[in-house]
Design a protein around this motif. Structure first.
Motif: not given
Length: 308
Positions: A165-193
């Motif tokens: 967990w010490h060695d992979n804390y950053g990569p795991i967090a970065g990969n997970f948040i990257f997926g969150i950012l990709l998935g929320m883009t369409g919804y963000l566009g919907y909110l902003l029109g």
């Protein structure tokens, strides 16, 4: 759910010891920037930076080709297996048409690929933050001496968990948040029109594989859409790398003096060795020349030894 799907998928890729090719530029730009020499007034030497850009392009295209080939092949096998089992194509004709339009630059694919490139850059910054935080908090020792873990795990497994967990804390967090950012883009566009979406080379490659089998694309059509998928990968790579390299250069107190000189240097090197964009021609040439020089000097050395 889309964000969670993407996030957990990228985390699983990392935990299996694999890598998302397009994440490499954002994650390694600082290492490349360390090789950039400083000229007068703190300006990066253009020849050095040109070599850097060509090296990045070559290494990243190799990684992208690996991702694209595996994704297309795997998706094609899945689509073919489904067609043989269900006696019908995996995608309908309208779905095939939609997926092929999605990779077309005339339908905004390159702009959406640039958005994905920005998220790639952001995920690299976030991964670096969590990695630094792990070091700052000394996460390894905290987990190793955690009261609950001491109760349920012996010393050796507890040490392994703490190290992982010490060695992979950053990569795991970065990969997970990257997926969150990709998935929320369409919804963000919907909110902003706004018509916001993302195009990622791995997803586009898989969709091309499904569409090729389901739509029975011919070889020329497949190659045409494959080029469009590679263009998406090109934008993914260079948007994320440009942003990350800019941050890395500024952090080191250097800057690019004149883009015209940099562009001229890059074009000169491409003109000398066009294949250097995709293959290490310079390295091969040096190796060949070195081997030839060694062969040429061998007879003379043998004569000297015989004389002795």
């Amino acid at each position: 759910l889309v964000s969670l799907n993407y996030g957990l998928g990228f985390v699983l890729i990392h935990m299996l010891g694999l890598r998302v090719a397009t994440k490499q530029p954002a994650m390694t730009a600082a290492s490349f920037a360390a090789e950039v020499e400083k000229g007068e007034n703190g300006r990066a030497a253009h020849k050095k930076l040109a070599n850097l850009l060509l090296d990045v392009n070559r290494s990243q295209w190799a990684a992208v080709w690996g991702n694209v080939s595996i994704a297309v092949l795997t998706a094609s096998i899945i689509a073919l297996s489904y067609a043989l089992w269900a006696q019908q194509p995996l995608l309908s004709s309208s779905e095939v048409s939609y997926q092929l339009q999605a990779v077309s630059p005339w339908h905004g694919s390159l702009f959406f690929a640039a958005i994905a490139g920005v998220w790639l850059f952001c995920s690299g910054i976030i991964a670096g933050f969590f990695e630094n935080r792990a070091n700052y908090l000394d996460l390894r020792q905290r987990l190793f001496h955690h009261p609950l873990l001491r109760k349920i795990l012996p010393e050796r497994p507890r040490r392994a968990v703490a190290d992982y967990w010490h060695d992979n804390y950053g990569p795991i967090a970065g990969n997970f948040i990257f997926g969150i950012l990709l998935g929320m883009t369409g919804y963000l566009g919907y909110l902003l029109g706004l018509p916001l979406d993302i195009r990622h080379v791995a997803f586009a490659s898989a969709n091309l594989g499904y569409s090729t089998v389901s739509g029975e694309l011919g070889p020329f059509s497949f190659l045409f859409y494959l080029v469009l998928v590679l263009l998406i990968g090109f934008v993914n790579l260079w948007v994320s790398f440009t942003l990350a390299l800019n941050v890395a250069l500024r952090a080191r107190g250097t800057r690019i003096g004149q883009f015209s000189l940099l562009l001229k240097s890059v074009l000169e090197q491409i003109k000398q060795n066009p294949l250097n964009l995709f293959f290490p021609v310079t390295v091969l040439a040096k190796t060949t020349a070195s081997a030839k020089k060694t062969d040429d000097s061998t007879p003379a050395n043998e004569l000297i030894n015989k004389g002795k």
